[in-house]
Write an enzyme that holds these catalytic residues in place. Structure first.
Site, PDB file in Angstrom:
ATOM      1  N   ASP A  16      25.173 -18.862 -13.374  1.00 44.98           N
ATOM      2  CA  ASP A  16      24.505 -18.615 -12.435  1.00 44.98           C
ATOM      3  C   ASP A  16      25.523 -18.487 -10.995  1.00 44.98           C
ATOM      4  O   ASP A  16      24.826 -18.885 -10.073  1.00 44.98           O
ATOM      5  CB  ASP A  16      23.499 -19.142 -12.172  1.00 44.98           C
ATOM      6  N   ASP A  25      21.143 -15.079 -13.583  1.00 49.26           N
ATOM      7  CA  ASP A  25      19.863 -15.047 -13.302  1.00 49.26           C
ATOM      8  C   ASP A  25      19.321 -13.698 -12.762  1.00 49.26           C
ATOM      9  O   ASP A  25      19.789 -13.164 -11.760  1.00 49.26           O
ATOM     10  CB  ASP A  25      19.567 -16.172 -11.957  1.00 49.26           C
ATOM     11  N   HIS A  42      15.824 -11.469 -12.100  1.00 52.21           N
ATOM     12  CA  HIS A  42      14.617 -11.332 -12.095  1.00 52.21           C
ATOM     13  C   HIS A  42      13.940  -9.897 -11.621  1.00 52.21           C
ATOM     14  O   HIS A  42      14.563  -9.216 -10.756  1.00 52.21           O
ATOM     15  CB  HIS A  42      13.836 -12.289 -11.261  1.00 52.21           C
ATOM     16  N   HIS A  96       8.584 -11.259 -10.340  1.00 59.27           N
ATOM     17  CA  HIS A  96       8.369 -12.116 -11.019  1.00 59.27           C
ATOM     18  C   HIS A  96       7.494 -13.331 -10.717  1.00 59.27           C
ATOM     19  O   HIS A  96       7.576 -13.934  -9.609  1.00 59.27           O
ATOM     20  CB  HIS A  96      10.016 -12.748 -10.947  1.00 59.27           C
ATOM     21  N   HIS A 103      14.957 -14.784  -5.028  1.00 57.24           N
ATOM     22  CA  HIS A 103      16.132 -14.670  -5.463  1.00 57.24           C
ATOM     23  C   HIS A 103      16.592 -13.580  -6.767  1.00 57.24           C
ATOM     24  O   HIS A 103      15.719 -13.539  -7.633  1.00 57.24           O
ATOM     25  CB  HIS A 103      16.669 -16.287  -5.816  1.00 57.24           C
ATOM     26  N   LYS A 139      19.412 -13.638 -17.864  1.00 60.43           N
ATOM     27  CA  LYS A 139      18.084 -14.515 -18.265  1.00 60.43           C
ATOM     28  C   LYS A 139      16.767 -14.417 -17.116  1.00 60.43           C
ATOM     29  O   LYS A 139      17.195 -14.203 -15.987  1.00 60.43           O
ATOM     30  CB  LYS A 139      18.344 -15.784 -18.380  1.00 60.43           C
ATOM     31  N   CYS A 191      19.431 -24.931 -14.116  1.00 56.61           N
ATOM     32  CA  CYS A 191      20.148 -23.954 -15.148  1.00 56.61           C
ATOM     33  C   CYS A 191      20.993 -24.722 -15.960  1.00 56.61           C
ATOM     34  O   CYS A 191      21.119 -24.411 -17.092  1.00 56.61           O
ATOM     35  CB  CYS A 191      20.553 -22.636 -14.514  1.00 56.61           C
TER      36      CYS A 191
HETATM   37  C1  VGL Z   1      17.938 -21.630 -10.816  1.00 51.79           C
HETATM   38  C2  VGL Z   1      15.986 -21.975  -9.619  1.00 51.79           C
HETATM   39  C3  VGL Z   1      15.563 -20.710  -9.996  1.00 51.79           C
HETATM   40  C4  VGL Z   1      19.310 -22.142 -11.137  1.00 51.79           C
HETATM   41  C5  VGL Z   1      17.554 -20.237 -11.102  1.00 51.79           C
HETATM   42  O1  VGL Z   1      20.204 -20.985 -11.193  1.00 51.79           O
HETATM   43  O2  VGL Z   1      19.524 -23.379 -11.418  1.00 51.79           O
HETATM   44  N1  VGL Z   1      17.233 -22.347 -10.070  1.00 51.79           N
HETATM   45  N2  VGL Z   1      16.383 -19.921 -10.761  1.00 51.79           N
HETATM   46 ZN    ZN Z   2      15.781 -17.823 -11.032  1.00 48.86          ZN
END
Ligand code: VGL
Ligand code: ZN
Length: 207
Positions: free
Chosen positions: A11, A49, A51, A55, A84, A109, A154
């Site tokens: 990410d 990440d 979405h 979401h 995000h 994901k 993550c």
């Molecule tokens: C993440 C919160 C929401 C991460 C992703 O990449 O750790 N944290 N979505």
């Molecule tokens: Zn996320």
């Protein structure tokens, strides 16, 4: 690195870096180190990440709720995040300073509207697979080194699941940055240690 090893870069996206809606302090500062680490690995996989705008993890989709509150969902407790990494927006792109031309897979994901996914292997319902385990298995990968954002979400969930799927897992701590929400970073390290995830530093890795 040994040919049965792979690096997972989790990410590294603008929305998690300075100026982003879910900025992790100094998120982008790890990028030069991650670029260097990647040179040591023949197999590198990036995660993203990704979405939909509606979401379930976005506070904005729960009227009256604020970011960082939690709600109960059928699969368990869910942190509500600022909006995000909406698919196809610039903040969801792979960070432009990340330079890993030999990365072979970008594993997205969190793309299902009704379930979050911190892990790159299994979504938060703990049953929906991304397919990453099969990809790695097919390539003969046995050992995973994990870096990126966020250490306590993550990265941690991905490392836990790596163990669950039978890989060895090591988190390269100085090539990660954490959110650290209500003690989540310490809690994550405790759980990771119990699961047999190794905690290493980039200096421990020799080409
Ligand atoms: C993440 C919160 C929401 C991460 C992703 O990449 O750790 N944290 N979505
Ligand atoms: Zn996320």
């Amino acid at each position: 690195m040994h040919k049965h090893s792979a690096l997972l870069v989790v990410d590294l996206q603008p929305d998690f870096c300075s100026g982003g809606p879910l900025a992790v302090p100094d998120g982008e500062k790890i990028i030069p180190l991650v670029n260097k680490l990647a040179e040591k690995f023949e197999t590198v996989i990036l995660t993203q990440d990704w979405h939909p705008a509606d979401h379930i993890s976005f506070a904005a989709n729960h009227p009256g709720r604020a970011p960082f509150e939690t709600i109960e969902l059928p699969y368990g407790t869910q942190v509500l995040w600022p909006t995000h990494c909406v698919m196809d927006t610039p903040g969801a792109a792979i960070h432009p300073d990340l330079h890993i031309p030999h990365a072979t897979l970008i594993q997205r994901k969190g793309s299902h509207h009704n379930v979050d996914s911190y892990s790159a292997f299994l979504e938060a319902d703990r049953t929906t697979k991304t397919g990453l385990d099969g990809y790695l298995r097919t390539l003969g990968i046995e050992h995973l080194y994990i870096c990126g954002i966020a250490t306590d979400f993550c990265v941690a969930w991905t490392a836990e699941d790596a163990r669950h799927f039978g890989f060895t897992a090591a988190i390269v701590e100085d090539a990660c940055r954490a959110i650290d929400l209500n003690g989540s970073l310490n809690a994550a390290w405790e759980k990771l240690t119990t699961s047999g995830v190794e905690r290493i530093s980039s200096g421990d890795l020799h080409a």
